[in-house]
Design a protein around this motif. Structure first.
Motif: not given
Length: 152
Positions: A92-97, A123-127, A135-145
């Motif tokens: 989460i810190a990485m996403i925000v950064r 990105q995740t197609a849900h609210n 989820t961890k998987k969704e967070r990682q996908a967002i980080i990569e994007a």
């Protein structure tokens, strides 16, 4: 008056004090302009945060956060566990950064928290009410994007 509204009003006062100390030229008129922008009306001859509802108060706090106010969100404490803040996961810190860096680089026109949540929802197609709901998987996908976006 709900306890949460009372708490948000206190936070608006804290954010105002922070802005007066840390933002050059910030004064009471500028604070009242921010309040009015989010729907505050006049009460006893001046624009007042007391006329705002909860979503409007949250928008004012987001406005101050976008200006650099270091808002420390706390979770609802358990009995006897009053002043401990919730630990933020490294993802989460990485996403925000990364989101902040995109904003600084001018690649994101609106680098606010609500805009980040809207991006995550696309990105995740849900609210996505908050980053903790991913989820961890969704967070990682967002980080990569976000990293790919930065590289462009």
């Amino acid at each position: 008056m709900s306890e949460l509204i009372k708490h948000y009003r206190q936070l608006v006062g804290i954010a105002k004090s922070w802005a007066q100390k840390h933002l050059a030229g910030w004064d009471d008129d500028m604070h009242r302009t921010v309040l009015a922008r989010h729907g505050a009306t006049q009460l006893e001859g001046r624009v007042s945060a007391n006329t705002l509802n909860l979503p409007q108060l949250a928008a004012v706090l987001d406005d101050y956060a976008a200006r650099g106010w270091p808002r420390n969100k706390q979770y609802a404490p358990k009995q006897g566990d009053r002043n401990r803040t919730k630990a933020v996961s490294p993802q989460i810190a990485m996403i925000v950064r990364l989101w902040g860096k995109l904003g600084e680089a001018g690649k994101v026109t609106n680098a606010s928290r609500p805009a980040l949540l809207a991006y995550c929802a696309r990105q995740t197609a849900h609210n996505v009410p908050d980053l903790d709901s991913l989820t961890k998987k969704e967070r990682q996908a967002i980080i990569e994007a976000l990293k790919a976006w930065m590289a462009r």
